[in-house]
Design a protein around this motif. Structure first.
Motif, PDB file in Angstrom:
ATOM      1  N   LYS A 256     -15.643   3.345 -59.689  1.00 26.54           N
ATOM      2  CA  LYS A 256     -15.487   4.241 -58.537  1.00 26.54           C
ATOM      3  C   LYS A 256     -16.839   4.383 -57.822  1.00 26.54           C
ATOM      4  CE  LYS A 256     -13.656   8.713 -57.353  1.00 26.54           C
ATOM      5  NZ  LYS A 256     -13.086   9.963 -57.833  1.00 26.54           N
ATOM      6  N   ILE A 257     -16.808   4.330 -56.495  1.00 25.40           N
ATOM      7  CA  ILE A 257     -18.028   4.466 -55.696  1.00 25.40           C
ATOM      8  C   ILE A 257     -18.376   5.942 -55.585  1.00 25.40           C
ATOM      9  CG2 ILE A 257     -19.067   4.056 -53.437  1.00 25.40           C
ATOM     10  CD1 ILE A 257     -17.196   1.694 -53.103  1.00 25.40           C
ATOM     11  N   SER A 258     -19.644   6.285 -55.791  1.00 20.63           N
ATOM     12  CA  SER A 258     -20.080   7.680 -55.731  1.00 20.63           C
ATOM     13  C   SER A 258     -19.962   8.223 -54.305  1.00 20.63           C
ATOM     14  CB  SER A 258     -21.523   7.807 -56.220  1.00 20.63           C
ATOM     15  OG  SER A 258     -22.409   7.236 -55.280  1.00 20.63           O
ATOM     16  N   MET A 259     -19.867   9.540 -54.220  1.00 18.99           N
ATOM     17  CA  MET A 259     -19.719  10.201 -52.922  1.00 18.99           C
ATOM     18  C   MET A 259     -20.882   9.881 -51.967  1.00 18.99           C
ATOM     19  SD  MET A 259     -17.861  11.944 -50.946  1.00 18.99           S
ATOM     20  CE  MET A 259     -16.634  12.498 -52.101  1.00 18.99           C
ATOM     21  N   PRO A 260     -22.140   9.955 -52.406  1.00 16.33           N
ATOM     22  CA  PRO A 260     -23.228   9.634 -51.460  1.00 16.33           C
ATOM     23  C   PRO A 260     -23.162   8.194 -50.947  1.00 16.33           C
ATOM     24  CG  PRO A 260     -24.101  10.795 -53.365  1.00 16.33           C
ATOM     25  CD  PRO A 260     -22.665  10.477 -53.674  1.00 16.33           C
ATOM     26  N   ILE A 261     -22.812   7.261 -51.813  1.00 21.18           N
ATOM     27  CA  ILE A 261     -22.710   5.862 -51.386  1.00 21.18           C
ATOM     28  C   ILE A 261     -21.549   5.700 -50.413  1.00 21.18           C
ATOM     29  CG2 ILE A 261     -22.293   3.481 -52.149  1.00 21.18           C
ATOM     30  CD1 ILE A 261     -25.082   4.597 -52.875  1.00 21.18           C
ATOM     31  N   ARG A 262     -20.415   6.350 -50.710  1.00 19.42           N
ATOM     32  CA  ARG A 262     -19.265   6.295 -49.801  1.00 19.42           C
ATOM     33  C   ARG A 262     -19.632   6.873 -48.436  1.00 19.42           C
ATOM     34  NH1 ARG A 262     -15.556   8.168 -53.580  1.00 19.42           N
ATOM     35  NH2 ARG A 262     -15.439  10.176 -52.556  1.00 19.42           N
ATOM     36  N   ALA A 263     -20.352   7.994 -48.431  1.00 19.28           N
ATOM     37  CA  ALA A 263     -20.764   8.621 -47.170  1.00 19.28           C
ATOM     38  C   ALA A 263     -21.667   7.684 -46.376  1.00 19.28           C
ATOM     39  CB  ALA A 263     -21.462   9.953 -47.441  1.00 19.28           C
ATOM     40  N   ILE A 264     -22.580   7.018 -47.060  1.00 21.38           N
ATOM     41  CA  ILE A 264     -23.472   6.074 -46.382  1.00 21.38           C
ATOM     42  C   ILE A 264     -22.664   4.916 -45.812  1.00 21.38           C
ATOM     43  CG2 ILE A 264     -25.309   4.370 -46.770  1.00 21.38           C
ATOM     44  CD1 ILE A 264     -26.525   6.456 -48.772  1.00 21.38           C
ATOM     45  N   LEU A 265     -21.738   4.386 -46.593  1.00 25.04           N
ATOM     46  CA  LEU A 265     -20.925   3.260 -46.129  1.00 25.04           C
ATOM     47  C   LEU A 265     -20.069   3.638 -44.923  1.00 25.04           C
ATOM     48  CD1 LEU A 265     -19.846   1.671 -49.538  1.00 25.04           C
ATOM     49  CD2 LEU A 265     -21.513   0.782 -47.890  1.00 25.04           C
ATOM     50  N   PHE A 266     -19.400   4.792 -44.993  1.00 27.95           N
ATOM     51  CA  PHE A 266     -18.594   5.244 -43.848  1.00 27.95           C
ATOM     52  C   PHE A 266     -19.477   5.450 -42.623  1.00 27.95           C
ATOM     53  CE2 PHE A 266     -15.034   6.320 -46.695  1.00 27.95           C
ATOM     54  CZ  PHE A 266     -13.966   5.933 -45.901  1.00 27.95           C
ATOM     55  N   THR A 267     -20.637   6.057 -42.821  1.00 22.41           N
ATOM     56  CA  THR A 267     -21.543   6.303 -41.698  1.00 22.41           C
ATOM     57  C   THR A 267     -22.002   4.984 -41.073  1.00 22.41           C
ATOM     58  OG1 THR A 267     -22.285   8.383 -42.679  1.00 22.41           O
ATOM     59  CG2 THR A 267     -23.716   7.398 -41.011  1.00 22.41           C
ATOM     60  N   LEU A 268     -22.332   4.008 -41.899  1.00 21.63           N
ATOM     61  CA  LEU A 268     -22.752   2.707 -41.380  1.00 21.63           C
ATOM     62  C   LEU A 268     -21.641   2.029 -40.587  1.00 21.63           C
ATOM     63  CD1 LEU A 268     -24.839   1.294 -44.373  1.00 21.63           C
ATOM     64  CD2 LEU A 268     -25.694   2.084 -42.145  1.00 21.63           C
ATOM     65  N   VAL A 269     -20.411   2.118 -41.087  1.00 20.90           N
ATOM     66  CA  VAL A 269     -19.281   1.521 -40.362  1.00 20.90           C
ATOM     67  C   VAL A 269     -19.084   2.223 -39.019  1.00 20.90           C
ATOM     68  CG1 VAL A 269     -16.765   1.231 -40.372  1.00 20.90           C
ATOM     69  CG2 VAL A 269     -18.108   0.612 -42.391  1.00 20.90           C
TER      70      VAL A 269
END
Length: 157
Positions: free
Chosen positions: A3-16
């Motif tokens: 499972k991807i951690s919340m901070p990494i998910r937030a960074i990925l969504f923000t980058l997209v």
């Protein structure tokens, strides 16, 4: 699968979201051959219209908030389909608004689109009962101001 951690998910969504926003902005130069700032400078603007330089930092901040909110969507329990639909429809409208307003200079449809975005984000605030929804308030305030600008530019030009 891990499972991807919340901070990494937030960074990925923000980058997209940043990438989609950048593509939307660059579309103006690809289609019209001029920058958004140049097009903005050609409009008769209403009172309180901000300077061109403010839009980049404002949208950068708002894209970060949207990325954080999107990263937290998987924790939605109530109204899940509605919240996902409202979020992603308004995000698609947000990305295409720039194309419609600046690239195609269709001020009427751009104004309709942004009012729909206002309604969808307000709907998100009502439908999502988690505290994370409050992160959308600055976005809604900016959208309402952008609606004022969009409609005023439509009427003045």
């Amino acid at each position: 699968m891990k499972k991807i951690s919340m901070p990494i998910r937030a960074i990925l969504f923000t980058l997209v979201i940043f990438l989609l926003g950048a593509l939307s902005s660059f579309s103006v130069e690809w289609i019209r051959g001029v920058s958004i700032g140049e097009v903005y400078g050609t409009f008769r603007l209403p009172p309180f219209a901000p300077p061109r330089w403010l839009f980049g930092p404002a949208w950068g901040f708002l894209y970060i908030l949207l990325g954080i909110y999107c990263a937290n969507l998987n924790s939605v329990k109530k109204n899940r389909t509605l919240i996902y639909s409202f979020m992603y429809i308004q995000l698609i409208l947000n990305i295409f608004w720039t194309v419609v307003f600046f690239s195609f200079a269709n001020l009427f449809w751009a104004s309709v689109m942004i009012v729909v975005m206002d309604i969808l984000v307000f709907g998100l605030l009502l439908a999502d009962h988690r505290r994370i929804r409050y992160i959308l308030i600055p976005y809604l305030v900016w959208l309402l101001f952008a609606s004022y600008l969009s409609i005023a530019v439509l009427l003045l030009n």
